[in-house]
Design an enzyme around this catalytic site. Structure first.
Site, PDB file in Angstrom:
ATOM      1  N   ALA A 120       1.164  -1.578   0.097  1.00 17.52           N
ATOM      2  CA  ALA A 120      -0.367   0.050   0.047  1.00 17.52           C
ATOM      3  C   ALA A 120       1.139   1.338  -0.232  1.00 17.52           C
ATOM      4  CB  ALA A 120      -0.732  -0.129   1.501  1.00 17.52           C
ATOM      5  N   SER A 121       0.374   2.438  -0.805  1.00 21.67           N
ATOM      6  CA  SER A 121       0.978   3.617  -0.236  1.00 21.67           C
ATOM      7  C   SER A 121      -0.219   4.877   0.166  1.00 21.67           C
ATOM      8  CB  SER A 121       2.142   4.136  -2.206  1.00 21.67           C
ATOM      9  OG  SER A 121       2.395   4.948  -1.695  1.00 21.67           O
ATOM     10  N   ALA A 122       0.168   5.157   1.461  1.00 22.84           N
ATOM     11  CA  ALA A 122      -0.784   6.814   1.078  1.00 22.84           C
ATOM     12  C   ALA A 122       0.284   7.716   1.099  1.00 22.84           C
ATOM     13  CB  ALA A 122      -1.021   6.341   2.884  1.00 22.84           C
ATOM     14  N   SER A 123      -0.356   9.012   1.523  1.00 16.30           N
ATOM     15  CA  SER A 123       0.380   9.988   1.611  1.00 16.30           C
ATOM     16  C   SER A 123       1.796  10.209   2.410  1.00 16.30           C
ATOM     17  CB  SER A 123      -0.519  11.325   1.842  1.00 16.30           C
ATOM     18  OG  SER A 123      -0.767  10.977   3.464  1.00 16.30           O
ATOM     19  N   ILE A 124       1.242   9.509   3.815  1.00 17.77           N
ATOM     20  CA  ILE A 124       2.312   9.712   4.983  1.00 17.77           C
ATOM     21  C   ILE A 124       3.490   8.382   5.091  1.00 17.77           C
ATOM     22  CG2 ILE A 124       2.963   9.741   7.418  1.00 17.77           C
ATOM     23  CD1 ILE A 124       1.032  11.271   7.806  1.00 17.77           C
ATOM     24  N   GLN A 126       4.521   4.153   3.127  1.00 20.97           N
ATOM     25  CA  GLN A 126       4.166   3.062   2.352  1.00 20.97           C
ATOM     26  C   GLN A 126       5.158   1.566   2.974  1.00 20.97           C
ATOM     27  OE1 GLN A 126       5.693   3.759  -2.225  1.00 20.97           O
ATOM     28  NE2 GLN A 126       6.925   2.290  -1.995  1.00 20.97           N
ATOM     29  N   ASP A 278      -9.902   4.367  13.827  1.00 14.65           N
ATOM     30  CA  ASP A 278     -10.468   4.106  12.470  1.00 14.65           C
ATOM     31  C   ASP A 278     -11.028   2.732  12.290  1.00 14.65           C
ATOM     32  OD1 ASP A 278     -10.440   5.219  10.233  1.00 14.65           O
ATOM     33  OD2 ASP A 278      -8.347   5.236  10.197  1.00 14.65           O
TER      34      ASP A 278
END
Length: 447
Positions: A120-124, A126, A278
């Site tokens: 996965a890769s998110a804004s903050i 990987q 979350d």
């Protein structure tokens, strides 16, 4: 001191480059306004997405905090996605080397294998799969480059730009921007500290141990391979808890799995230092051994015991359609800032609001699978309506209450998928801690 000069120069360059990028994007948005385009919530959302990491996170903060922002902005930022183009493995490997390959060690000393393709890769961060020399399968949550510098710079620029935003978009009504930005800064920078997330995981695991809970598990943190920028955890294998067919490969009763999840989360509100705030479909998993996996502890909340009891009373009153009691519990939650509230009028407004939502909420009868965009919109609509009614009567919802309420609404949608006949607050399989057991339980876990 000379040894710090290259680092200082690099930091200064990164700050200046980020300011330049921000000014460029802001200038393009200003040009759009100059050409006659309306500076509304949609334009701001588009601008934030172009600005990247920090502003996407701020957009998510706006979307999840209707107690602080106007409705049109909360709704616009629902589409602010936190998915980014993956970084090359070369860069990820360099971060891993900088953080973990110290004192003459190399990455090969710690890892037998690291998958170059991210999970996965998110804004903050990987995430990559890896394997240790002892055979343990792990995941590496690797912070993206200069995230903290970018965030600090962006939030500083945001402080400076506040008055300009107020002039350009008065509908945002930033009455007290400093506390809002301070809270954003605190929340966002906490997400960049993987040591803090590791601490949240250990708190939850201690809660599971003390309460004798063997049905739920969180990933094990490898402390020797964890830093502020790299979090190494055991890899959990399982299936999504919104796929009932897949779940039945590893359990006989998905409804009981849902009950065990609820029981664990409700107990954590009282017995853990923080609660997972979350637990959407991506952060809950039924493992192949039948246990339930709680994932990603970057966002947690805290609520005082008395506020939680009032919250449960409010939810039970809502379940019983007792809007007078629901209104009184809202007042008892100490969200009125000392103002006198007309409880009867609040009850009438709550009743009108909930009846309207029930009449319009197609999700209750359509059988649409959980986690669709339509359901996300319905969740947020309900949250906005509850907050809107409260505001009109002088009730101000604290952020952690918003986190808690939205999580309860997520659970409600899980139940409609896995256990449509289950009632969260009256089903015998769901155990909500009462006031009598609270004192002894809290005393036990604090020892």
């Amino acid at each position: 001191m000379k040894t710090h000069r290259p680092h200082l120069l690099k930091h200064t360059f990164n700050v200046m480059n980020r300011v330049r990028q921000t000014a460029s994007v802001a200038g393009l948005s200003a040009l759009r306004v100059a050409k006659g385009e309306k500076p509304d919530a949609t334009m701001l959302k588009d601008t934030f997405e172009q600005l990247g990491t920090t502003y996407i996170k701020i957009g998510q903060f706006v979307a999840s905090t209707p107690s602080l922002f106007p409705r049109e902005y909360v709704e616009a930022f629902q589409g602010c996605l936190d998915q980014t183009t993956p970084l090359s493995y070369d860069y990820i490997e360099q971060v891993l080397t900088d953080e973990l390959a110290v004192n003459g060690r190399i990455l090969a000393d710690s890892f037998a294998y690291i998958d170059k393709k991210p999970l996965a890769s998110a804004s903050i961060a990987q995430v990559h799969a890896a394997r240790l020399h002892n055979g343990d399968e792990v995941v590496l949550k690797v912070q993206k480059p200069d995230v903290e510098t970018i965030m600090q710079t962006d939030l500083g620029v945001l402080h400076a730009a506040t008055k300009l935003l107020e002039l350009a978009m008065p509908s945002m009504k930033f009455a007290s921007i400093a506390p809002i930005i301070d809270e954003i800064r605190l929340r966002m920078l906490a997400e960049t500290d993987f040591i803090a997330e590791a601490h949240n995981i250990r708190d939850f695991q201690q809660f599971l141990s003390v309460s004798g809970n063997t049905r739920v598990v969180a990933p094990t943190v490898y402390d020797e391979l964890t830093t502020k920028r790299v979090l190494t955890m055991s890899r959990l294998h399982g299936v999504s808890m919104i796929d009932e067919t897949a779940m039945r490969q590893y359990c006989d009763d998905p409804a009981q799995v849902m009950a065990d999840t609820l029981n664990t989360w409700f107990a954590s509100l009282m017995l853990c230092n923080s609660f997972h705030a979350d637990l959407h479909a991506g952060n809950l998993m039924l493992l192949t051994d039948g246990r339930i996996g709680f994932l990603d502890f970057g966002i947690v909340g805290k609520l005082k015991a008395e506020s939680w009891r009032a919250c449960m009373g409010m939810m039970q009153s809502l379940q019983d359609n007792n809007y007078q009691a629901m209104a009184q519990h809202m007042v008892d939650m100490e969200m009125t800032h000392g103002r006198d509230i007309d409880v009867a009028a609040l009850a009438q407004d709550l009743q009108r609001m909930m009846q309207s939502i029930m009449a319009e909420d197609k999700v209750f009868t359509s059988g649409i699978p959980f986690n669709t965009k339509e359901q996300a919109d319905e969740l947020n609509k309900m949250m906005l309506e509850i907050v809107g009614v409260g505001k009109r009567h002088g009730i101000h919802f604290p952020r952690d209450f918003a986190l808690l309420t939205k999580q309860l609404l997520y659970f409600d949608r899980f139940m409609r998928t896995l256990a449509p006949d289950m009632d969260m607050f009256s089903d015998q399989r769901v155990q909500i801690l009462g006031q009598d057991s609270l004192a002894s339980d809290v005393a036990m876990i604090s020892k």
